[in-house]
Design a protein around this motif. Sequence first.
Motif, mmCIF file in Angstrom:
data_model
loop_
_atom_site.group_PDB
_atom_site.id
_atom_site.type_symbol
_atom_site.label_atom_id
_atom_site.label_comp_id
_atom_site.label_asym_id
_atom_site.label_seq_id
_atom_site.Cartn_x
_atom_site.Cartn_y
_atom_site.Cartn_z
ATOM 1 N N GLY A 121 0.823 -1.206 0.000
ATOM 2 C CA GLY A 121 0.000 0.000 0.000
ATOM 3 C C GLY A 121 0.854 1.251 0.000
ATOM 4 N N ASP A 122 0.196 2.400 0.149
ATOM 5 C CA ASP A 122 0.897 3.682 0.190
ATOM 6 C C ASP A 122 1.076 4.123 1.637
ATOM 7 N N ASP A 123 2.074 4.988 1.866
ATOM 8 C CA ASP A 123 2.288 5.473 3.239
ATOM 9 C C ASP A 123 1.229 6.520 3.603
ATOM 10 N N ASP A 124 1.062 6.724 4.886
ATOM 11 C CA ASP A 124 -0.004 7.587 5.396
ATOM 12 C C ASP A 124 0.124 9.037 4.917
ATOM 13 N N LEU A 125 1.357 9.514 4.778
ATOM 14 C CA LEU A 125 1.565 10.890 4.329
ATOM 15 C C LEU A 125 1.052 11.077 2.912
ATOM 16 N N PHE A 126 1.382 10.130 2.038
ATOM 17 C CA PHE A 126 0.934 10.211 0.644
ATOM 18 C C PHE A 126 -0.592 10.142 0.568
ATOM 19 N N ILE A 127 -1.180 9.254 1.357
ATOM 20 C CA ILE A 127 -2.634 9.109 1.372
ATOM 21 C C ILE A 127 -3.300 10.375 1.900
ATOM 22 N N SER A 128 -2.687 10.997 2.917
ATOM 23 C CA SER A 128 -3.270 12.219 3.483
ATOM 24 C C SER A 128 -3.298 13.355 2.463
ATOM 25 N N ARG A 129 -2.353 13.351 1.525
ATOM 26 C CA ARG A 129 -2.291 14.379 0.481
ATOM 27 C C ARG A 129 -3.239 14.099 -0.669
ATOM 28 N N LYS A 130 -3.380 12.824 -1.038
ATOM 29 C CA LYS A 130 -4.147 12.441 -2.225
ATOM 30 C C LYS A 130 -5.558 11.946 -1.910
ATOM 31 N N GLY A 131 -5.776 11.498 -0.679
ATOM 32 C CA GLY A 131 -7.057 10.900 -0.330
ATOM 33 C C GLY A 131 -7.012 9.396 -0.522
ATOM 34 N N VAL A 132 -7.735 8.668 0.316
ATOM 35 C CA VAL A 132 -7.705 7.212 0.268
ATOM 36 C C VAL A 132 -8.684 6.705 -0.788
ATOM 37 N N ASP A 133 -8.349 5.582 -1.410
ATOM 38 C CA ASP A 133 -9.223 4.964 -2.414
ATOM 39 C C ASP A 133 -10.109 3.938 -1.717
ATOM 40 N N GLU A 134 -11.384 4.280 -1.551
ATOM 41 C CA GLU A 134 -12.303 3.435 -0.790
ATOM 42 C C GLU A 134 -12.567 2.096 -1.469
ATOM 43 N N ASP A 135 -12.510 2.050 -2.792
ATOM 44 C CA ASP A 135 -12.737 0.794 -3.508
ATOM 45 C C ASP A 135 -11.662 -0.233 -3.167
ATOM 46 N N PHE A 136 -10.420 0.229 -3.051
ATOM 47 C CA PHE A 136 -9.328 -0.673 -2.698
ATOM 48 C C PHE A 136 -9.344 -1.002 -1.203
ATOM 49 N N VAL A 137 -9.670 -0.007 -0.380
ATOM 50 C CA VAL A 137 -9.722 -0.233 1.070
ATOM 51 C C VAL A 137 -10.734 -1.316 1.411
ATOM 52 N N GLU A 138 -11.835 -1.351 0.679
ATOM 53 C CA GLU A 138 -12.872 -2.356 0.936
ATOM 54 C C GLU A 138 -12.329 -3.774 0.835
ATOM 55 N N PHE A 139 -11.276 -3.935 0.032
ATOM 56 C CA PHE A 139 -10.691 -5.268 -0.146
ATOM 57 C C PHE A 139 -9.292 -5.371 0.481
ATOM 58 N N GLY A 140 -9.043 -4.532 1.478
ATOM 59 C CA GLY A 140 -7.854 -4.675 2.305
ATOM 60 C C GLY A 140 -6.584 -4.041 1.786
ATOM 61 N N ILE A 141 -6.704 -3.180 0.772
ATOM 62 C CA ILE A 141 -5.518 -2.526 0.200
ATOM 63 C C ILE A 141 -5.633 -1.024 0.438
ATOM 64 N N ARG A 142 -4.761 -0.481 1.273
ATOM 65 C CA ARG A 142 -4.827 0.935 1.626
ATOM 66 C C ARG A 142 -3.880 1.731 0.723
ATOM 67 N N VAL A 143 -4.467 2.387 -0.272
ATOM 68 C CA VAL A 143 -3.692 3.197 -1.221
ATOM 69 C C VAL A 143 -4.397 4.523 -1.446
ATOM 70 N N ALA A 144 -3.628 5.476 -1.980
ATOM 71 C CA ALA A 144 -4.227 6.744 -2.398
ATOM 72 C C ALA A 144 -5.135 6.502 -3.601
ATOM 73 N N LYS A 145 -5.981 7.466 -3.887
ATOM 74 C CA LYS A 145 -6.953 7.301 -4.964
ATOM 75 C C LYS A 145 -6.283 6.923 -6.279
ATOM 76 N N VAL A 146 -6.803 5.869 -6.887
ATOM 77 C CA VAL A 146 -6.280 5.374 -8.153
ATOM 78 C C VAL A 146 -7.178 5.906 -9.259
ATOM 79 N N LYS A 147 -6.608 6.680 -10.173
ATOM 80 C CA LYS A 147 -7.398 7.330 -11.211
ATOM 81 C C LYS A 147 -6.949 6.881 -12.598
ATOM 82 N N GLU A 148 -7.888 6.979 -13.534
ATOM 83 C CA GLU A 148 -7.566 6.647 -14.916
ATOM 84 C C GLU A 148 -6.668 7.707 -15.534
ATOM 85 N N ASP A 149 -5.878 7.304 -16.524
ATOM 86 C CA ASP A 149 -4.986 8.231 -17.224
ATOM 87 C C ASP A 149 -5.790 9.139 -18.150
ATOM 88 N N ASP A 150 -5.099 10.032 -18.833
ATOM 89 C CA ASP A 150 -5.725 11.012 -19.714
ATOM 90 C C ASP A 150 -6.255 10.335 -20.980
#
Length: 223
Positions: A121-150
């Motif tokens: 997963g991502d560290d707490d500082l990075f997550i605090s800046r970007k926001g947590v991705d709830e879809d991944f958290v639901e399945f036990g993976i704590r990461v910052a928001k994962v977004k689609e590319d351009d």
Amino acid sequence: MSKEKDSLCNKWASLGVAFNIGEGQYLNTNPEQAIIDTIKSGEFPNDKKMFGLMLLWIFEYHDLIHVERLKSYTKKLSPFELALLAAISKKILAKGDFRFKTIVNEAKKAFGKNPPHFKEGDDDLFISRKGVDEDFVEFGIRVAKVKEDDLKKLLKRDHILKNNVWLKNRLIFGSNLRADFITVFTLGLAENAYQAARILNCSLNASYRNWRDIAEARGLGII
């Protein structure tokens, strides 16, 4: 670039991601294999670039994904890989494609009442800046928001559909087993129904039935 990443780039280029790859290297890649190979690549979460491109493609072409075929791969995934696929499916479900609920349910069934909490997963500082991705958290993976590319990273839709046989046949016949059998048959990927069943992860009964019908259609000059 590693051979594995180079292979992923080739596969996504076949599906319309605008990588700078020679035309002769383009493959007729099927979306489910590209998705599974990306999940199994081990890049996430340290490198999210390929995931962003994959999400971009999925959001634009989710209707041409054969969901039951994608689901058939779940038994071959590690718990972490299954969690990744479930989180991605949750995002597509939010777009209104309710077929992906079957993958979300499959993951929840596999994990039971106490889903795992993965160390990746991502560290707490990075997550605090970007926001947590709830879809991944639901399945036990704590990461910052994962977004689609351009969106500019995708080639034009008409080019993609004309040049990838899997997508072209699904556009015509639907995102189903029959469309994929026509693709396997016309590309010469299998010599018989048994080989086709292994490629498409389907039962032998379904394979023999579809292979027989398509062979008859070929004999009549229909395809």
